[in-house]
Design an enzyme around this catalytic site. Sequence first.
Site, PDB file in Angstrom:
ATOM      1  N   ARG A  97      19.272  82.062 -48.601  1.00  0.00           N
ATOM      2  CA  ARG A  97      19.805  80.543 -49.133  1.00  0.00           C
ATOM      3  C   ARG A  97      21.009  80.090 -48.343  1.00  0.00           C
ATOM      4  O   ARG A  97      22.143  80.956 -48.296  1.00  0.00           O
ATOM      5  CB  ARG A  97      19.916  80.396 -50.501  1.00  0.00           C
ATOM      6  CG  ARG A  97      19.877  78.896 -50.925  1.00  0.00           C
ATOM      7  CD  ARG A  97      20.027  78.854 -52.263  1.00  0.00           C
ATOM      8  NE  ARG A  97      21.025  79.321 -53.409  1.00  0.00           N
ATOM      9  CZ  ARG A  97      21.235  79.046 -54.581  1.00  0.00           C
ATOM     10  NH1 ARG A  97      20.284  78.554 -55.164  1.00  0.00           N
ATOM     11  NH2 ARG A  97      22.148  79.479 -55.362  1.00  0.00           N
ATOM     12  N   SER A  98      20.876  78.994 -47.699  1.00  0.00           N
ATOM     13  CA  SER A  98      22.207  78.249 -47.042  1.00  0.00           C
ATOM     14  C   SER A  98      22.529  77.051 -47.827  1.00  0.00           C
ATOM     15  O   SER A  98      23.335  77.210 -48.785  1.00  0.00           O
ATOM     16  CB  SER A  98      22.066  78.073 -45.679  1.00  0.00           C
ATOM     17  OG  SER A  98      20.628  77.198 -45.288  1.00  0.00           O
ATOM     18  N   GLY A  99      21.786  76.031 -47.482  1.00  0.00           N
ATOM     19  CA  GLY A  99      22.231  74.850 -48.457  1.00  0.00           C
ATOM     20  C   GLY A  99      21.366  74.621 -49.344  1.00  0.00           C
ATOM     21  O   GLY A  99      21.493  73.563 -50.292  1.00  0.00           O
ATOM     22  N   GLY A 100      20.104  75.140 -49.633  1.00  0.00           N
ATOM     23  CA  GLY A 100      19.468  75.130 -50.883  1.00  0.00           C
ATOM     24  C   GLY A 100      18.512  73.914 -50.856  1.00  0.00           C
ATOM     25  O   GLY A 100      17.773  73.477 -51.662  1.00  0.00           O
ATOM     26  N   HIS A 101      18.248  73.261 -49.744  1.00  0.00           N
ATOM     27  CA  HIS A 101      17.306  72.204 -49.632  1.00  0.00           C
ATOM     28  C   HIS A 101      15.940  72.545 -49.414  1.00  0.00           C
ATOM     29  O   HIS A 101      15.033  71.540 -48.808  1.00  0.00           O
ATOM     30  CB  HIS A 101      17.681  71.115 -48.506  1.00  0.00           C
ATOM     31  CG  HIS A 101      18.804  70.260 -49.095  1.00  0.00           C
ATOM     32  ND1 HIS A 101      18.701  69.093 -49.373  1.00  0.00           N
ATOM     33  CD2 HIS A 101      20.340  70.552 -48.984  1.00  0.00           C
ATOM     34  CE1 HIS A 101      19.742  68.512 -49.849  1.00  0.00           C
ATOM     35  NE2 HIS A 101      20.807  69.166 -49.411  1.00  0.00           N
ATOM     36  N   ASP A 102      15.630  73.697 -49.349  1.00  0.00           N
ATOM     37  CA  ASP A 102      14.218  73.954 -48.895  1.00  0.00           C
ATOM     38  C   ASP A 102      13.056  73.382 -50.009  1.00  0.00           C
ATOM     39  O   ASP A 102      13.408  73.727 -51.200  1.00  0.00           O
ATOM     40  CB  ASP A 102      14.272  75.554 -49.238  1.00  0.00           C
ATOM     41  CG  ASP A 102      12.573  76.290 -49.016  1.00  0.00           C
ATOM     42  OD1 ASP A 102      11.606  75.666 -49.094  1.00  0.00           O
ATOM     43  OD2 ASP A 102      12.494  77.306 -48.424  1.00  0.00           O
ATOM     44  N   GLY A 121      22.042  72.597 -45.228  1.00  0.00           N
ATOM     45  CA  GLY A 121      22.444  73.756 -44.799  1.00  0.00           C
ATOM     46  C   GLY A 121      22.370  73.983 -43.352  1.00  0.00           C
ATOM     47  O   GLY A 121      21.180  73.675 -43.032  1.00  0.00           O
ATOM     48  N   ILE A 130      20.321  84.974 -39.945  1.00  0.00           N
ATOM     49  CA  ILE A 130      21.458  84.587 -39.030  1.00  0.00           C
ATOM     50  C   ILE A 130      22.431  84.089 -39.462  1.00  0.00           C
ATOM     51  O   ILE A 130      22.677  83.530 -40.400  1.00  0.00           O
ATOM     52  CB  ILE A 130      20.573  83.274 -38.396  1.00  0.00           C
ATOM     53  CG1 ILE A 130      19.093  83.494 -37.842  1.00  0.00           C
ATOM     54  CG2 ILE A 130      21.382  82.497 -37.340  1.00  0.00           C
ATOM     55  CD1 ILE A 130      18.261  82.347 -37.624  1.00  0.00           C
ATOM     56  N   TYR A 133       9.633  70.587 -43.545  1.00  0.00           N
ATOM     57  CA  TYR A 133       9.144  69.671 -44.642  1.00  0.00           C
ATOM     58  C   TYR A 133       8.212  70.956 -45.330  1.00  0.00           C
ATOM     59  O   TYR A 133       7.151  70.555 -45.507  1.00  0.00           O
ATOM     60  CB  TYR A 133       8.390  68.339 -44.154  1.00  0.00           C
ATOM     61  CG  TYR A 133       9.404  67.458 -43.804  1.00  0.00           C
ATOM     62  CD1 TYR A 133      10.869  67.721 -43.871  1.00  0.00           C
ATOM     63  CD2 TYR A 133       8.801  66.442 -42.984  1.00  0.00           C
ATOM     64  CE1 TYR A 133      11.606  66.621 -43.304  1.00  0.00           C
ATOM     65  CE2 TYR A 133       9.962  65.230 -42.473  1.00  0.00           C
ATOM     66  CZ  TYR A 133      11.121  65.469 -42.501  1.00  0.00           C
ATOM     67  OH  TYR A 133      11.945  64.532 -42.108  1.00  0.00           O
TER      68      TYR A 133
END
Length: 539
Positions: free
Chosen positions: A109-114, A179, A240, A475
């Site tokens: 998880r980076s920014g959590g916008h998945d 993110g 990454i 998306y």
Amino acid sequence: MGILRPVAVVTTLSTILLSILWRATLDLAQETFLQCLLENSLRSHPISAAIYTPQSSSYSSVLESYIRNLRFNETSTPKPFLILTASHESHIQAAVLCAKKQDIQMKVRSGGHDYEGLSYVSTVPFFVLDMFNLRSVDVDIGNETAWVQTGATLGEVYYRIAERSNIHGFPAGVCPTVGVGGHLSGAGYGNMMRKYGVSADNIIDAQFIDANGRLLDRKSMGEELFWAIRGGGGASFGVILAYKIKLVRVPQKVTSFQVERTLEENATDIVDQWQHVADKLPEELFIRLALDVVNSSRSGEKTVRASFISLFLGDSETLLSIMNERFPKLGLSKSDCIETSWVRSVLFWADIPIETKIDVLLDRTPQTLVSLKRKSDYVKEPIPKAGLEGIWKRMIELQVPKMFFNPYGGKMAEIPSTKIPFPHRAGNLWKIQYLANWNESGIEAANHHIGLTRKLYDYMTPFVSRNPREAYLNYRDVDLGTSYNGKPVYSEGRVYGIRYFKGNFDRLVQIKSKVDPSNFFRNEQSIPVLPYQENRDDQ
């Protein structure tokens, strides 16, 4: 109440015992995993402070701090048995080696916008590798580049660039809290894509940790893998750690506007003209069309509102000249135009007052949090006016879903569809994003709003791409298909993979099969391995 027969009693006891045995086995596996992490910790960068289990007092706050879709923050939502908030590359390497050894599912998880929560939710036991502590942004204006760790947000990237230069920017999304990791690895786009392509078109190097725990860069990973992680979804191939991006030139003064027209204000004719010019305008001009349902000027009735939101890389006088010649039906006036710096145009697009101090871009928390559903489409031919009128009628009937139309053309029509895995280039007039947001909690509310979104999506079928009906990876949409248990086989992966990647899908599968043959890096919509490797143990 009837009396349990002996066979039923035995069956019930067996089920209970199996459940207890399974739980004990799972607990032992998790304890073994935790012990492995600690044993692989470096003295100089101890991993213990980065580990959160459900017994940790901060576990819930750490988990919830980067959940951006409240649909996946219910009490019934599956939770990770451990969260690792990595602050050094060795933490990532330990996580990969220990999880691979035990075949434990890892979510990154980076920014959590998945949009579907796939970076922090699973139906099988899992842990989360959270990248938010790895968020340095090192800008080199002299070489017009920056090294950006994948836990950074887009807002942090924009702010750090603006600190160093007022004539540089980066073509990426308009939401500052997104993110970097997921955005760039899934291609990424924003309001400069007609001038500079998608975000991943502007990546020139990367730091990457593979399934063997090796830290690689572009040279050591090779061009095939480097190709894959620029738009193919990095979570399918490895972790990454950072991207090296190429900064782009922006004018000291840019111009934005937002003009709204309802059906009573000739929106149908204006939208029709937008359809025929938006992809053919100068590449410095991007005009998004947003459609939603609002109250009509006629009492008690609803209408469709068309909002035209723009970024022009130039001054207002030049913009007005272009608009009067190419898109006169909008009736743009000087008073509609806002001239500002590029970084302040980011505030405008994020619905932040433009006079706000730009350090608001360092705020990693969205202004609002809601439950949401997103879907996507691509349009290759203008929709006839009769078709538009039918869409208006259907939108008014449903009321909830909105649509954003994002125009292509410019560089998007010039860059080959095989340059990176992102294939949606020439031939597309615009991309549609379907948006439904709601504040109610619970499965009934979710089913209601998701159902409305699907109905609008289904209605749009005659007007969008087909064979395949294309979709945009960032998306994320599980309606397109998922793997059975988070470890996709080729037949499952192809269902959604062709829609996200078209002809690039099989190349991604070939690369995946080479760099991660055991399919360690996986999620419910990841790239699968080749069929003959699906039951193969890692060598």
